[in-house]
Scaffold this active site. Structure first.
Site, PDB file in Angstrom:
ATOM      1  CG  ASP A  25      -1.963  -1.059   1.190  1.00 15.11           C
ATOM      2  OD1 ASP A  25      -2.172  -1.647   0.119  1.00 15.11           O
ATOM      3  OD2 ASP A  25      -2.565  -1.311   2.252  1.00 15.11           O
ATOM      4  N   GLY A  26       1.897   1.295   0.818  1.00 16.11           N
ATOM      5  CA  GLY A  26       2.751   2.480   0.896  1.00 16.11           C
ATOM      6  C   GLY A  26       3.416   2.788  -0.429  1.00 16.11           C
TER       7      GLY A  26
END
Length: 97
Positions: free
Chosen positions: A77-78
């Site tokens: 996600d990051g």
């Protein structure tokens, strides 16, 4: 498909993980191999090229071409959120892996 018929002319790979993460490195190498086989120019995003020891050219986000480039993100996600910020500044489509 001929180069003339392709919407995307270059693929740019983005990853934030350190090269010690084998899964990320394996994914990058597989993508590079695939795009080389179909004769699509493939590059590493500039900050990605600093993290991974690979012999392919790098592109700074200032040289992205919103009409012909595709940004492929490898990671979680990051990484996807970070790449989305880069892509939105340059109007690029993004694919997450």
């Amino acid at each position: 498909m001929s180069e003339k018929n392709r919407h995307f002319k270059r693929v740019i790979i983005y990853a934030r993980h350190h090269h010690s993460n084998r899964t990320v490195m394996t994914s990058i190498k597989k993508l590079i191999k695939f795009f080389n086989e179909i004769q699509m120019p493939v590059f590493l995003e500039a900050s990605t090229s600093l993290r991974f020891d690979l012999d392919i050219p790098a592109l700074d986000h200032h040289t992205f071409d919103k009409k012909h480039d595709l940004l492929i993100v490898i990671g979680g996600d990051g990484s996807l959120l970070s790449a989305a910020r880069l892509a939105s500044e340059n109007g690029l489509p993004v694919i997450g892996v």
